[in-house]
Design an enzyme around this catalytic site. Structure first.
Site, PDB file in Angstrom:
ATOM      1  N   ASP A   1       9.976  -6.736  -4.379  1.00 13.27           N
ATOM      2  CA  ASP A   1       8.936  -7.229  -3.482  1.00 13.27           C
ATOM      3  C   ASP A   1       8.910  -8.752  -3.577  1.00 13.27           C
ATOM      4  O   ASP A   1       9.222  -9.323  -4.628  1.00 13.27           O
ATOM      5  CB  ASP A   1       7.565  -6.659  -3.880  1.00 13.27           C
ATOM      6  CG  ASP A   1       6.592  -6.647  -2.713  1.00 13.27           C
ATOM      7  OD1 ASP A   1       6.191  -7.740  -2.273  1.00 13.27           O
ATOM      8  OD2 ASP A   1       6.232  -5.554  -2.245  1.00 13.27           O
TER       9      ASP A   1
ATOM     10  N   LEU B   1      20.894  -7.994  -1.623  1.00 12.64           N
ATOM     11  CA  LEU B   1      20.604  -7.493  -2.967  1.00 12.64           C
ATOM     12  C   LEU B   1      21.768  -6.622  -3.413  1.00 12.64           C
ATOM     13  O   LEU B   1      22.283  -5.814  -2.630  1.00 12.64           O
ATOM     14  CB  LEU B   1      19.306  -6.673  -2.963  1.00 12.64           C
ATOM     15  CG  LEU B   1      18.858  -6.101  -4.298  1.00 12.64           C
ATOM     16  CD1 LEU B   1      18.408  -7.226  -5.242  1.00 12.64           C
ATOM     17  CD2 LEU B   1      17.728  -5.091  -4.106  1.00 12.64           C
TER      18      LEU B   1
ATOM     19  N   ASN C   1      20.440  -6.266   5.659  1.00 15.44           N
ATOM     20  CA  ASN C   1      20.743  -6.312   4.223  1.00 15.44           C
ATOM     21  C   ASN C   1      20.616  -4.944   3.567  1.00 15.44           C
ATOM     22  O   ASN C   1      21.447  -4.559   2.730  1.00 15.44           O
ATOM     23  CB  ASN C   1      19.817  -7.315   3.533  1.00 15.44           C
ATOM     24  CG  ASN C   1      20.171  -8.750   3.877  1.00 15.44           C
ATOM     25  OD1 ASN C   1      21.327  -9.065   4.161  1.00 15.44           O
ATOM     26  ND2 ASN C   1      19.182  -9.633   3.850  1.00 15.44           N
TER      27      ASN C   1
ATOM     28  N   PHE D   1       0.825  -1.214   0.000  1.00 18.88           N
ATOM     29  CA  PHE D   1       0.000   0.000   0.000  1.00 18.88           C
ATOM     30  C   PHE D   1       0.859   1.264   0.000  1.00 18.88           C
ATOM     31  O   PHE D   1       0.725   2.127  -0.869  1.00 18.88           O
ATOM     32  CB  PHE D   1      -0.909  -0.056   1.230  1.00 18.88           C
ATOM     33  CG  PHE D   1      -1.636   1.220   1.550  1.00 18.88           C
ATOM     34  CD1 PHE D   1      -2.344   1.903   0.582  1.00 18.88           C
ATOM     35  CD2 PHE D   1      -1.626   1.717   2.846  1.00 18.88           C
ATOM     36  CE1 PHE D   1      -3.021   3.076   0.885  1.00 18.88           C
ATOM     37  CE2 PHE D   1      -2.297   2.882   3.162  1.00 18.88           C
ATOM     38  CZ  PHE D   1      -2.994   3.565   2.174  1.00 18.88           C
TER      39      PHE D   1
ATOM     40  N   TYR E   1      24.420   1.314  12.935  1.00 20.15           N
ATOM     41  CA  TYR E   1      25.194   1.559  11.724  1.00 20.15           C
ATOM     42  C   TYR E   1      25.603   3.024  11.624  1.00 20.15           C
ATOM     43  O   TYR E   1      26.697   3.341  11.150  1.00 20.15           O
ATOM     44  CB  TYR E   1      24.371   1.164  10.490  1.00 20.15           C
ATOM     45  CG  TYR E   1      24.613  -0.259  10.023  1.00 20.15           C
ATOM     46  CD1 TYR E   1      25.335  -0.520   8.863  1.00 20.15           C
ATOM     47  CD2 TYR E   1      24.110  -1.340  10.735  1.00 20.15           C
ATOM     48  CE1 TYR E   1      25.552  -1.812   8.425  1.00 20.15           C
ATOM     49  CE2 TYR E   1      24.314  -2.647  10.313  1.00 20.15           C
ATOM     50  CZ  TYR E   1      25.043  -2.877   9.161  1.00 20.15           C
ATOM     51  OH  TYR E   1      25.257  -4.168   8.737  1.00 20.15           O
TER      52      TYR E   1
ATOM     53  N   TYR F   1       6.020  -8.275  15.001  1.00 20.68           N
ATOM     54  CA  TYR F   1       6.039  -7.022  14.240  1.00 20.68           C
ATOM     55  C   TYR F   1       6.682  -5.910  15.056  1.00 20.68           C
ATOM     56  O   TYR F   1       7.609  -5.233  14.596  1.00 20.68           O
ATOM     57  CB  TYR F   1       4.597  -6.674  13.885  1.00 20.68           C
ATOM     58  CG  TYR F   1       4.413  -5.532  12.913  1.00 20.68           C
ATOM     59  CD1 TYR F   1       5.118  -5.457  11.723  1.00 20.68           C
ATOM     60  CD2 TYR F   1       3.454  -4.544  13.165  1.00 20.68           C
ATOM     61  CE1 TYR F   1       4.907  -4.422  10.826  1.00 20.68           C
ATOM     62  CE2 TYR F   1       3.238  -3.511  12.268  1.00 20.68           C
ATOM     63  CZ  TYR F   1       3.962  -3.459  11.103  1.00 20.68           C
ATOM     64  OH  TYR F   1       3.758  -2.437  10.216  1.00 20.68           O
TER      65      TYR F   1
END
Length: 251
Positions: A38, A68, A104, A18, A164, A150
């Site tokens: 996604d 990635l 990641n 969304f 970081y 969550y």
């Protein structure tokens, strides 16, 4: 790194969701090159079909829990199931999406020297004892409840982002989002607004749980996008967490 007035290559993690769909439209319309990925666990490619033929848009099927390797200037990390129905279905994967996924995306940002925004959520405050919550409030949390996959995953992501920054001096931002609503919300996402709207459309009586004194901070999706993009473009010394919601409690 180029400033925000330049033509940027921007990665959106969790594009089909969304919020990701609105953010992609906004940045694409500004003329940037958009790279999205996604897992399509809770959404489909239909929301991006009209962009697939554009040379300025690239879509990758990818799970944020795996590394990635792309070249980008900015990263918006939205990759995590967001509705109670979806994030409680597989709590382990939900926690991994925020924790391992955060690592990641931060690793990618570190390698490419990209600015990165983490989409955090109001649930990091747990069952708050302060209303409305301020940026200085640390919350009242329960790490063993059903929603904790969550809540704690997002809290872990915030910890990683600031770790970081301290260790690698990275340009990070954390946006804490409150009860986003607007088109095209899924009618069964489990949120307050969608539940109310579905009952209205079905001509059913609306039920208010509890004693009716509880409050919510709602944020329309277009306003949320303004806030997230605005935060990305702030100077590097402004990191957040910044609460994006309505400071006036909605009954």
């Amino acid at each position: 790194m180029r400033n925000h007035h330049s033509h940027l290559r921007i990665l959106i993690a969790g594009r089909a969701g969304f919020l990701g769909s609105h953010l992609c439209e906004r940045l694409f319309d500004e003329g940037h090159d958009i790279v999205c990925f996604d897992k399509f666990l809770t959404d489909t490619k239909e929301s991006v079909a009209h962009l697939l033929g554009s040379p300025n848009f690239e879509l990758i099927r990818h799970d944020v829990t795996s590394p990635l390797y792309v070249e980008v200037d900015e990263i918006y990390n939205l990759a995590c199931p967001a509705s109670p129905v979806n994030y409680q279905y597989d709590p382990v994967k939900t926690t991994k999406a925020s924790g391992r996924g955060g690592i990641n995306m931060l690793g990618l940002a570190k390698r490419t020297k990209a600015k990165i925004v983490q989409a955090s959520i109001s649930e990091v405050y747990g069952d708050p004892e302060l209303h409305p919550q301020t940026e200085s409030y640390v919350g009242h949390v329960k790490p063993t409840g059903r929603p904790s996959c969550y809540d704690e995953g997002k809290r872990c992501a915030e910890t990683l982002f600031f770790g970081y920054r301290r260790q690698h001096r990275m340009d990070i931002k954390v946006a804490c989002m409150f009860n986003i609503h607007g088109p095209p919300m899924h009618p069964n996402d489990g949120g307050v607004v969608s539940k109310f709207m579905v009952r209205v459309l079905r001509n059913e009586p609306n039920a208010i749980l509890g004693d009716g004194t509880q409050t919510r901070s709602f944020c329309y999706v277009a306003d949320l996008i303004d806030g997230v993009v605005g935060l990305m473009r702030m100077p590097s010394d402004i990191t957040g967490p910044i609460n994006l919601g309505n400071p006036e409690n909605a009954q």
